[in-house]
Write a protein that holds these residues in place. Sequence first.
Motif, PDB file in Angstrom:
ATOM      1  N   ILE A 123       0.840  -1.197   0.000  1.00 60.48           N
ATOM      2  CA  ILE A 123       0.000   0.000   0.000  1.00 60.48           C
ATOM      3  C   ILE A 123       0.875   1.247   0.000  1.00 60.48           C
ATOM      4  CG2 ILE A 123      -1.791   1.261   1.247  1.00 60.48           C
ATOM      5  CD1 ILE A 123      -2.680  -1.349  -0.116  1.00 60.48           C
ATOM      6  N   ASN A 124       2.011   1.189   0.693  1.00 64.05           N
ATOM      7  CA  ASN A 124       2.919   2.337   0.716  1.00 64.05           C
ATOM      8  C   ASN A 124       3.646   2.512  -0.605  1.00 64.05           C
ATOM      9  OD1 ASN A 124       2.219   2.438   3.422  1.00 64.05           O
ATOM     10  ND2 ASN A 124       4.086   1.415   4.117  1.00 64.05           N
ATOM     11  N   GLY A 156      -2.174   2.458 -10.768  1.00 65.39           N
ATOM     12  CA  GLY A 156      -3.611   2.471 -10.554  1.00 65.39           C
ATOM     13  C   GLY A 156      -4.246   3.739 -11.085  1.00 65.39           C
ATOM     14  N   SER A 157      -5.503   3.930 -10.762  1.00 70.73           N
ATOM     15  CA  SER A 157      -6.262   5.079 -11.266  1.00 70.73           C
ATOM     16  C   SER A 157      -6.404   6.148 -10.188  1.00 70.73           C
ATOM     17  CB  SER A 157      -7.645   4.620 -11.730  1.00 70.73           C
ATOM     18  OG  SER A 157      -8.377   4.079 -10.633  1.00 70.73           O
ATOM     19  N   GLN A 158      -6.731   7.354 -10.636  1.00 65.34           N
ATOM     20  CA  GLN A 158      -6.958   8.475  -9.728  1.00 65.34           C
ATOM     21  C   GLN A 158      -8.318   9.105 -10.028  1.00 65.34           C
ATOM     22  OE1 GLN A 158      -3.119  10.621 -10.509  1.00 65.34           O
ATOM     23  NE2 GLN A 158      -2.753  10.294  -8.325  1.00 65.34           N
ATOM     24  N   ASP A 169      -6.070   4.214  -6.773  1.00 58.26           N
ATOM     25  CA  ASP A 169      -6.955   3.071  -6.541  1.00 58.26           C
ATOM     26  C   ASP A 169      -6.402   1.886  -7.324  1.00 58.26           C
ATOM     27  OD1 ASP A 169      -8.611   4.524  -4.950  1.00 58.26           O
ATOM     28  OD2 ASP A 169     -10.361   4.429  -6.263  1.00 58.26           O
ATOM     29  N   ASN A 170      -6.206   0.768  -6.627  1.00 61.91           N
ATOM     30  CA  ASN A 170      -5.659  -0.424  -7.265  1.00 61.91           C
ATOM     31  C   ASN A 170      -6.454  -1.635  -6.781  1.00 61.91           C
ATOM     32  OD1 ASN A 170      -4.030  -2.722  -7.933  1.00 61.91           O
ATOM     33  ND2 ASN A 170      -2.279  -1.363  -8.180  1.00 61.91           N
ATOM     34  N   GLU A 210      -7.709  -2.335   1.372  1.00 60.79           N
ATOM     35  CA  GLU A 210      -6.876  -1.136   1.399  1.00 60.79           C
ATOM     36  C   GLU A 210      -6.444  -0.653   0.015  1.00 60.79           C
ATOM     37  OE1 GLU A 210      -5.692   0.721   4.133  1.00 60.79           O
ATOM     38  OE2 GLU A 210      -7.165  -0.386   5.282  1.00 60.79           O
ATOM     39  N   GLY A 211      -6.724  -1.430  -1.029  1.00 59.20           N
ATOM     40  CA  GLY A 211      -6.232  -1.073  -2.358  1.00 59.20           C
ATOM     41  C   GLY A 211      -6.831   0.189  -2.944  1.00 59.20           C
ATOM     42  N   TYR A 212      -7.983   0.621  -2.438  1.00 57.26           N
ATOM     43  CA  TYR A 212      -8.619   1.825  -3.003  1.00 57.26           C
ATOM     44  C   TYR A 212      -8.039   3.052  -2.310  1.00 57.26           C
ATOM     45  CZ  TYR A 212     -11.574  -1.709  -5.013  1.00 57.26           C
ATOM     46  OH  TYR A 212     -12.012  -2.807  -5.708  1.00 57.26           O
TER      47      TYR A 212
END
Length: 384
Positions: A195-196, A203-205, A215-216, A226-228
Amino acid sequence: MAQQAQRSLLNTLFLWGTLILALILVPLKLVLQGLRWSEVGMFLLMYTLIGLSVTIGYHRLFSHRAFRAAWPLRLAFLVFGAAAFENSALWWSSDHRQHHRFVDDPEGDPYAISKGFWYAHWVWVMEGAVRPLEAVEDLQKDPLVRWQHRYHFWIGAVVALIPVYVGWATGNVWGHAAIGLLLRIVATHHSTFLINSAAHRWGSQPYSDTNSSRDNAFLAPLTFGEGYHNFHHKWQWDYRNAAKWYQWDPGKWLISLFAWVGLAHGLRRVPETQIQRARLDMEAKRLAAVLASTSPTLTEDLRERLGLAKARMEEALGTFQSRREAWEALTAEWKAKGQARGAAWQDLRGQWKSERSRCQQELRAAWADWKAARLKVLAFDGAS
C-alpha cells in the motif's frame, strides 16, 4: 520536518531474516513434507485475523478515528495487530498521520514514494529514521493503547506463535512453524508494504491527482480493502476504503457488522454528493486536457456542451446536498424535542421522500447528460 537517518540493525535483520528463511525453509518443507490443509487453514486464519486488525484497528480506528469501538474490540485489534510486527499501534498511527500530512514530501512523509518504490515499500523501516511521536495525543489517553505500546513485541510474539502451539499439539510443529508463522509474517509485512509502494505508483486516480495515491483493485484482496488508496487519501476519515458496494473491502463490511451488534458507533462517511463532485472534477480536468490539444475553433461546440453539462451536474449535486442537510438538521431538531413521531412527522417524512426522489431523478438526468458530452469528446479525440 528533518529526520535523522540511521540503519536499524534490528529491523533490517528481522525483515531480511524472515524473508530469506521463508524463501529457503518453505520450499524445503514443501519438497520434504508436502502441504497439509491444516497448515493452509492456519496460515489463512492468522493472516486474516492479523490483517484485519491492521486495516480496521491500526489504520481506520486508531490512525484515522473513522469510527469508535467498545473496549473488547479495541483490545482484540491491539492484541492481534501486534502480531503483524509493524510496531505498536501508537507508533504506527504516528507515522501514518505524518504520511497523510506530508504525503510525497521526502522530508516529512516517512515512506514517501518520491524517494523510490523500494524506499516506500520497506527501506524506510530498515533505515530506522528517528521520528518522535507526533499528533497522537488522543491515542495516548487510551490505557489499552498505552499498554500495547509498552509490551507490543511480547504480545505479538505470543499471538504469532499460535500456529506453533497448534503444531506441537498435533505433532506437526515444523509444518505449522514454516507456513503458519514464518510465511505468514512475510506475507503480512509485504502486503501492508504494497500500500505504501504499489498503491502510490500504479492504478487510477478517480477522485484526486493532488498526490500520488491510486486506486488499485488488485491490491484490495491482499489487504482486506486497502487497495482503493486514492479514495482513502481524498477522505482519510471515512471508515470505508472502497466507496462502491461491489468493491472488495471486508474492512468496511465488518465495521458495519460491529456497529449493528453494538460494538462500534460513530461511523464516519463522506456524502455521496461529494464523491460524485470529485469524480466530476477529475473527469472534467482530463477532458479539458484532451480538448486543449486541439485547435479551439474545432472544439468550440464540444467545450460549450461539456461546460453546460458540468454546470447542470454541479447544480443538481448542490441542490441534493443542501436539501439533505436541511432534512438532517430538521430531523435532529424534531428528535431533540421528542416530536419525531405521529402524523405530522410522517407527513414530513413523506415530503422528504418525494423531494429526495425528485433530486435523484434530476441527478440521474444530469449525469446522463454529462456522460453523453464526455463520450462526444472521447469520440472526437479518437477520430482525430
